[in-house]
Structure formats: C-alpha cells, structure tokens
Design a protein around this motif. Structure first.
Motif, PDB file in Angstrom:
ATOM      1  N   PRO A   5     -11.829  23.571 -38.502  1.00  0.00           N
ATOM      2  CA  PRO A   5     -12.376  23.569 -39.851  1.00  0.00           C
ATOM      3  C   PRO A   5     -11.427  22.830 -40.804  1.00  0.00           C
ATOM      4  O   PRO A   5     -10.203  22.917 -40.666  1.00  0.00           O
ATOM      5  CB  PRO A   5     -12.455  25.061 -40.220  1.00  0.00           C
ATOM      6  CG  PRO A   5     -12.424  25.778 -38.908  1.00  0.00           C
ATOM      7  CD  PRO A   5     -11.599  24.925 -38.000  1.00  0.00           C
ATOM      8  N   ALA A  58     -17.773  21.391 -28.690  1.00  0.00           N
ATOM      9  CA  ALA A  58     -18.418  21.469 -30.011  1.00  0.00           C
ATOM     10  C   ALA A  58     -19.720  22.249 -29.922  1.00  0.00           C
ATOM     11  O   ALA A  58     -19.997  23.117 -30.765  1.00  0.00           O
ATOM     12  CB  ALA A  58     -18.656  20.067 -30.558  1.00  0.00           C
ATOM     13  N   HIS A  94     -18.822  26.176 -29.006  1.00  0.00           N
ATOM     14  CA  HIS A  94     -17.991  26.991 -29.890  1.00  0.00           C
ATOM     15  C   HIS A  94     -18.139  26.676 -31.377  1.00  0.00           C
ATOM     16  O   HIS A  94     -17.630  27.442 -32.210  1.00  0.00           O
ATOM     17  CB  HIS A  94     -16.527  26.852 -29.483  1.00  0.00           C
ATOM     18  CG  HIS A  94     -16.278  27.268 -28.074  1.00  0.00           C
ATOM     19  ND1 HIS A  94     -16.316  28.588 -27.663  1.00  0.00           N
ATOM     20  CD2 HIS A  94     -16.028  26.541 -26.961  1.00  0.00           C
ATOM     21  CE1 HIS A  94     -16.084  28.646 -26.357  1.00  0.00           C
ATOM     22  NE2 HIS A  94     -15.914  27.423 -25.902  1.00  0.00           N
ATOM     23  N   PHE A  95     -18.803  25.581 -31.709  1.00  0.00           N
ATOM     24  CA  PHE A  95     -18.927  25.173 -33.108  1.00  0.00           C
ATOM     25  C   PHE A  95     -20.363  24.792 -33.467  1.00  0.00           C
ATOM     26  O   PHE A  95     -20.586  24.032 -34.412  1.00  0.00           O
ATOM     27  CB  PHE A  95     -17.993  23.991 -33.398  1.00  0.00           C
ATOM     28  CG  PHE A  95     -16.544  24.305 -33.187  1.00  0.00           C
ATOM     29  CD1 PHE A  95     -15.787  24.889 -34.186  1.00  0.00           C
ATOM     30  CD2 PHE A  95     -15.930  24.036 -31.968  1.00  0.00           C
ATOM     31  CE1 PHE A  95     -14.447  25.193 -33.996  1.00  0.00           C
ATOM     32  CE2 PHE A  95     -14.590  24.326 -31.758  1.00  0.00           C
ATOM     33  CZ  PHE A  95     -13.845  24.916 -32.774  1.00  0.00           C
ATOM     34  N   GLN A 128     -21.971  24.226 -37.074  1.00  0.00           N
ATOM     35  CA  GLN A 128     -20.952  24.400 -38.115  1.00  0.00           C
ATOM     36  C   GLN A 128     -20.648  23.046 -38.735  1.00  0.00           C
ATOM     37  O   GLN A 128     -20.492  22.055 -38.033  1.00  0.00           O
ATOM     38  CB  GLN A 128     -19.663  24.980 -37.527  1.00  0.00           C
ATOM     39  CG  GLN A 128     -19.791  26.402 -37.054  1.00  0.00           C
ATOM     40  CD  GLN A 128     -18.468  26.945 -36.542  1.00  0.00           C
ATOM     41  OE1 GLN A 128     -17.412  26.671 -37.100  1.00  0.00           O
ATOM     42  NE2 GLN A 128     -18.527  27.708 -35.461  1.00  0.00           N
ATOM     43  N   LEU A 177     -16.217  20.286 -40.326  1.00  0.00           N
ATOM     44  CA  LEU A 177     -15.237  20.279 -39.240  1.00  0.00           C
ATOM     45  C   LEU A 177     -14.557  18.918 -39.161  1.00  0.00           C
ATOM     46  O   LEU A 177     -15.106  17.909 -39.593  1.00  0.00           O
ATOM     47  CB  LEU A 177     -15.923  20.560 -37.904  1.00  0.00           C
ATOM     48  CG  LEU A 177     -16.569  21.923 -37.739  1.00  0.00           C
ATOM     49  CD1 LEU A 177     -17.296  21.998 -36.406  1.00  0.00           C
ATOM     50  CD2 LEU A 177     -15.548  23.041 -37.853  1.00  0.00           C
ATOM     51  N   HIS A 228     -23.174  17.662 -33.402  1.00  0.00           N
ATOM     52  CA  HIS A 228     -22.070  16.938 -34.019  1.00  0.00           C
ATOM     53  C   HIS A 228     -22.087  15.471 -33.590  1.00  0.00           C
ATOM     54  O   HIS A 228     -22.388  15.161 -32.443  1.00  0.00           O
ATOM     55  CB  HIS A 228     -20.732  17.591 -33.662  1.00  0.00           C
ATOM     56  CG  HIS A 228     -20.592  18.944 -34.287  1.00  0.00           C
ATOM     57  ND1 HIS A 228     -20.897  20.101 -33.613  1.00  0.00           N
ATOM     58  CD2 HIS A 228     -20.222  19.317 -35.522  1.00  0.00           C
ATOM     59  CE1 HIS A 228     -20.699  21.127 -34.418  1.00  0.00           C
ATOM     60  NE2 HIS A 228     -20.287  20.687 -35.585  1.00  0.00           N
TER      61      HIS A 228
END
Length: 115
Positions: free
Chosen positions: A10, A47, A50-51, A54, A57, A108
């Motif tokens: 982040p 990514a 776990h992300f 989000q 980042l 992402h």
C-alpha cells in the motif's frame, strides 16, 4: 544483472518506510518473520490472491543481489520457491517504484517489464 524481485505494498506503508529510511514489511510480513516478495512470474498471482480489487498499491522492484544472505528462496504456494527477506529492506536495493492500478476488469495492471 539478476532478475528483480517484487513487493506489492500500500502507498501509505511505502511512504512511511521512505520516511524511516527502510522498509520493515507489512503486518503479514512482521507476523511471519520475513518480508514476502514475488518473482516476475509470481507477481500477478500474488496480486490476485492477496490484493484483489485493492487500489492505491505500489509495485516495488528490488535488486536481489543487493540483499545478501538475508534473502532466501523458500517453498511456498504449490511448492514454488518464493523470495523471502529476513530483515528490513534497505531502500538502496530498490530499483524502481510504480503505481499498480486496477484496470476496468478489476485486475491490477502491471508494467510491461514484469514477466
């Protein structure tokens, strides 16, 4: 040069690390006792796992040759070897930092240099 390794973080966490002069990791890293990294081939799956979805980042590219013996490649997901750093990440090992935005599809969008 060796292929870079990557850390997804982040923005606020990275900004705090820059102010301190080193990156000690995210809460999950601190809990596990090492900083989790991914190779270029592993970064997209990291990514997604776990992300997911989000935003705000950053993708941090690191020269593994600058990390010495504190860096170890250890089995993790499906037996694949993942880079783990046992100690803080020195900022002089960072090659570049780029935004890791979400695309219209919710995934992402990685820079083209990450393979």
């Amino acid at each position: 040069m060796v292929e870079p390794i990557y850390k997804i973080a982040p923005r606020a966490l990275w900004e705090a690390a820059k102010a301190r002069g080193r990156f000690d990791g995210a809460p999950v890293d601190e809990a596990d006792g090492y900083i989790h990294f991914s190779t270029g081939q592993q970064a997209r799956e990291t990514a997604a796992r776990h992300f997911a979805r989000q935003d705000d980042l950053l993708l941090i590219a690191v020269d593994p040759a600058r990390l010495g013996e504190a860096l170890r490649f250890e089995p993790s997901r499906g037996g694949a070897l993942f880079p783990h750093l046992y100690g803080p990440l020195p900022l002089d090992a960072v090659l570049w930092v780029e935004d890791l935005p979400l695309g219209a599809d919710g995934n992402h969008q990685f820079p083209g240099s990450v393979r």
